[in-house]
Design an enzyme around this catalytic site. Structure first.
Site, PDB file in Angstrom:
ATOM      1  N   CYS A 110       0.821  -1.227   0.000  1.00  0.00           N
ATOM      2  CA  CYS A 110       0.000   0.000   0.000  1.00  0.00           C
ATOM      3  C   CYS A 110       0.850   1.270   0.000  1.00  0.00           C
ATOM      4  O   CYS A 110       0.313   2.369  -0.132  1.00  0.00           O
ATOM      5  CB  CYS A 110      -0.939  -0.009   1.186  1.00  0.00           C
ATOM      6  SG  CYS A 110      -1.939  -1.506   1.231  1.00  0.00           S
ATOM      7  N   ASN A 128     -10.236  -0.198   0.228  1.00  0.00           N
ATOM      8  CA  ASN A 128      -8.766  -0.170   0.228  1.00  0.00           C
ATOM      9  C   ASN A 128      -8.278  -0.769  -1.087  1.00  0.00           C
ATOM     10  O   ASN A 128      -8.381  -1.979  -1.302  1.00  0.00           O
ATOM     11  CB  ASN A 128      -8.249  -0.985   1.426  1.00  0.00           C
ATOM     12  CG  ASN A 128      -6.733  -1.024   1.494  1.00  0.00           C
ATOM     13  OD1 ASN A 128      -6.044  -0.662   0.533  1.00  0.00           O
ATOM     14  ND2 ASN A 128      -6.203  -1.479   2.617  1.00  0.00           N
ATOM     15  N   HIS A 165      -2.710   6.720   2.965  1.00  0.00           N
ATOM     16  CA  HIS A 165      -3.283   5.519   2.364  1.00  0.00           C
ATOM     17  C   HIS A 165      -4.681   5.317   2.940  1.00  0.00           C
ATOM     18  O   HIS A 165      -4.880   5.387   4.161  1.00  0.00           O
ATOM     19  CB  HIS A 165      -2.373   4.328   2.694  1.00  0.00           C
ATOM     20  CG  HIS A 165      -2.996   3.008   2.407  1.00  0.00           C
ATOM     21  ND1 HIS A 165      -3.613   2.729   1.218  1.00  0.00           N
ATOM     22  CD2 HIS A 165      -3.110   1.887   3.178  1.00  0.00           C
ATOM     23  CE1 HIS A 165      -4.086   1.499   1.267  1.00  0.00           C
ATOM     24  NE2 HIS A 165      -3.790   0.966   2.432  1.00  0.00           N
TER      25      HIS A 165
HETATM   26  N1  COA Z   1     -18.831  -8.041  10.311  1.00  0.00           N
HETATM   27  C1  COA Z   1     -19.252  -8.282  11.562  1.00  0.00           C
HETATM   28  N2  COA Z   1     -18.433  -8.665  12.548  1.00  0.00           N
HETATM   29  C2  COA Z   1     -17.119  -8.799  12.248  1.00  0.00           C
HETATM   30  C3  COA Z   1     -16.616  -8.564  10.965  1.00  0.00           C
HETATM   31  C4  COA Z   1     -17.540  -8.181   9.968  1.00  0.00           C
HETATM   32  N3  COA Z   1     -17.160  -7.915   8.692  1.00  0.00           N
HETATM   33  N4  COA Z   1     -15.289  -8.778  10.969  1.00  0.00           N
HETATM   34  C5  COA Z   1     -14.945  -9.133  12.201  1.00  0.00           C
HETATM   35  N5  COA Z   1     -16.061  -9.152  12.991  1.00  0.00           N
HETATM   36  C6  COA Z   1     -16.169  -9.488  14.405  1.00  0.00           C
HETATM   37  C7  COA Z   1     -15.066 -10.417  14.868  1.00  0.00           C
HETATM   38  O1  COA Z   1     -15.354 -11.752  14.572  1.00  0.00           O
HETATM   39  C8  COA Z   1     -15.064 -10.123  16.350  1.00  0.00           C
HETATM   40  O2  COA Z   1     -16.105 -10.845  16.951  1.00  0.00           O
HETATM   41  P1  COA Z   1     -15.898 -11.504  18.404  1.00  0.00           P
HETATM   42  O3  COA Z   1     -15.661 -10.348  19.335  1.00  0.00           O
HETATM   43  O4  COA Z   1     -17.197 -12.202  18.619  1.00  0.00           O
HETATM   44  O5  COA Z   1     -14.716 -12.416  18.274  1.00  0.00           O
HETATM   45  C9  COA Z   1     -15.415  -8.638  16.431  1.00  0.00           C
HETATM   46  O6  COA Z   1     -16.031  -8.319  15.185  1.00  0.00           O
HETATM   47  C10 COA Z   1     -14.218  -7.758  16.637  1.00  0.00           C
HETATM   48  O7  COA Z   1     -13.201  -8.202  15.725  1.00  0.00           O
HETATM   49  P2  COA Z   1     -11.878  -7.399  15.518  1.00  0.00           P
HETATM   50  O8  COA Z   1     -11.041  -8.070  14.479  1.00  0.00           O
HETATM   51  O9  COA Z   1     -11.269  -7.132  16.850  1.00  0.00           O
HETATM   52  O10 COA Z   1     -12.501  -6.048  14.924  1.00  0.00           O
HETATM   53  P3  COA Z   1     -11.829  -4.667  14.733  1.00  0.00           P
HETATM   54  O11 COA Z   1     -12.579  -3.632  15.454  1.00  0.00           O
HETATM   55  O12 COA Z   1     -10.333  -4.726  14.936  1.00  0.00           O
HETATM   56  O13 COA Z   1     -12.092  -4.391  13.178  1.00  0.00           O
HETATM   57  C11 COA Z   1     -10.910  -4.459  11.071  1.00  0.00           C
HETATM   58  C12 COA Z   1     -11.558  -5.282  12.218  1.00  0.00           C
HETATM   59  C13 COA Z   1     -10.347  -5.433  10.051  1.00  0.00           C
HETATM   60  C14 COA Z   1     -11.982  -3.574  10.456  1.00  0.00           C
HETATM   61  C15 COA Z   1      -9.795  -3.564  11.684  1.00  0.00           C
HETATM   62  O14 COA Z   1      -8.984  -4.328  12.548  1.00  0.00           O
HETATM   63  C16 COA Z   1      -8.929  -2.933  10.640  1.00  0.00           C
HETATM   64  O15 COA Z   1      -9.393  -2.196   9.784  1.00  0.00           O
HETATM   65  N6  COA Z   1      -7.600  -3.170  10.725  1.00  0.00           N
HETATM   66  C17 COA Z   1      -6.670  -2.659   9.758  1.00  0.00           C
HETATM   67  C18 COA Z   1      -6.658  -3.515   8.549  1.00  0.00           C
HETATM   68  C19 COA Z   1      -6.012  -2.828   7.388  1.00  0.00           C
HETATM   69  O16 COA Z   1      -6.159  -1.648   7.221  1.00  0.00           O
HETATM   70  N7  COA Z   1      -5.302  -3.574   6.558  1.00  0.00           N
HETATM   71  C20 COA Z   1      -4.659  -3.064   5.418  1.00  0.00           C
HETATM   72  C21 COA Z   1      -3.538  -2.213   5.814  1.00  0.00           C
HETATM   73  S1  COA Z   1      -2.773  -1.546   4.440  1.00  0.00           S
END
Ligand code: COA
Length: 331
Positions: free
Chosen positions: A117, A284, A254
């Site tokens: 990215c 993204n 980004h």
């Molecule tokens: N819809 C509903 N629930 C979801 C979900 C979705 N699409 N994806 C994950 N969950 C759930 C998980 O299973 C978890 O449930 P649990 O508490 O019962 O286990 C809960 O939501 C929290 O999960 P978590 O992974 O801690 O969520 P989060 O708040 O960290 O959000 C992302 C997840 C992926 C949105 C976030 O971590 C993120 O954007 N990270 C950066 C990723 C990124 O930018 N990558 C590219 C970089 S260049």
């Protein structure tokens, strides 16, 4: 890198996104998720998806055709094509070589670079260096991805984030009015395990790889790394220049997740109102998010020639790259 050293200027921009729209409501039918969860956690409403026979090279060619139309003259004197992508049509030949052939750029060398990215920012940095050193005169820098082809649509924590798109700029020799003011980049390879796509090796940091061919992500770790590292990097970028953050007109990070951008702004003290992103309608798109955000800024009449712009790429690697620029294009 100091401003006086640069002899390179951005002279044209072009972008392209595929026609098919995949909304959060569409994703509700594919995995256990909902629009409210996705939008509140990421700021994304929809993303574009390439057709089954549409690949990264096709997106690049369309973006460059858009660039040529706006540039108003042929680009046959381009002497290097640099493509930042992680989703090349083939492992080789490179996407850049395919583009060179499709556009008949007979005087151009061609190579792909992979900085995930941060790839578009790394590409600009390299183009500036090669032009300023006198080795090249006119370089096409493209950031393009078809991430939908490497996304696991059964993994709800990743498939909601990614989309397809392309952006291209022309960087030319110009001693009088250079675009590039300062740069800062680092890599934290130990963090590679938090965001990867499987390749030839069967292990990542001694862990068995999962999901052959698809992206695998520990979203939490990537999030934490980005919101702590980028504000520090922004500070270093400014220290490498003759400017202060207060003098920056637009921050173009980004576009991974709006919550991440908000946190980065809060930690660095940079106003969110002076920040451009492309994630709401495109998700993204990795190396394409920054040119797509620049396009949006131009179309909305925000970004103007003469503005100081801070581009900041970050992602899998883990890598980050910032550039402070004098924006030189009108809308
Ligand atoms: N819809 C509903 N629930 C979801 C979900 C979705 N699409 N994806 C994950 N969950 C759930 C998980 O299973 C978890 O449930 P649990 O508490 O019962 O286990 C809960 O939501 C929290 O999960 P978590 O992974 O801690 O969520 P989060 O708040 O960290 O959000 C992302 C997840 C992926 C949105 C976030 O971590 C993120 O954007 N990270 C950066 C990723 C990124 O930018 N990558 C590219 C970089 S260049």
């Amino acid at each position: 890198m100091q401003s006086t050293l640069s002899k390179a200027r951005i002279t044209a921009l072009g972008t392209y996104v595929p026609e098919r729209v995949l909304t959060n409501f569409d994703l509700e039918k594919m995995v256990d998720t909902n629009d409210e969860w996705i939008f509140s956690r990421t700021g994304i409403r929809e993303r574009r998806i390439a057709g089954p026979e549409e690949f990264t090279t096709d997106l690049c060619v369309a973006a460059v055709e858009n660039l040529i139309k706006r540039y108003g003259k042929p680009i046959q004197d381009v002497d290097l094509v640099l493509v930042a992508t992680t989703t090349s049509d083939y492992a080789f030949p490179s996407t850049a070589s395919q583009i060179q052939a499709r556009l008949g750029l007979e005087n151009a060398g061609a190579l792909d670079l992979n900085a995930t990215c941060a790839g578009f920012v790394y590409g600009l940095h390299m183009a500036n260096g090669l032009i300023t050193s006198g080795l090249h005169k006119k370089i096409l820098v493209i950031g393009a991805e078809t991430l939908s082809k490497v996304t696991d649509y059964s993994d709800r924590a990743t498939c909601i984030l990614f989309g397809d798109g392309a952006g291209a700029v022309l960087v030319e020799y110009d001693e009088e009015n250079p675009s590039f003011l300062s740069s800062y980049m680092t890599s934290k390879g130990e963090g590679g395990v938090h965001l990867y796509r499987t390749g030839l090796s069967k292990q990542m940091n001694k862990q068995e790889l999962q999901n052959p061919g698809f992206m695998v992500q520990n979203g939490r770790e990537v999030y934490k790394w980005a919101v702590t590292t980028v504000p520090l990097g922004m500070k270093r970028l400014m220290e490498n220049s003759d400017f202060t953050l207060e003098e920056v007109d637009w921050f173009v990070p980004h576009s991974a997740n709006l919550r991440m951008i908000e946190s980065i702004c809060e930690k660095s003290g940079f106003p969110l109102e002076k920040t451009l992103w492309s994630l709401e309608h495109f998700g993204n798109t990795s190396s394409a998010t920054i040119p797509l955000a620049l396009e949006k800024g131009l179309r909305e009449g925000k970004l103007k020639s003469g503005d100081k712009v801070m581009l900041y790429g970050f992602g899998g690697g883990l890598v980050q790259a910032g550039l402070l620029m004098n924006w030189t294009l009108a809308g």
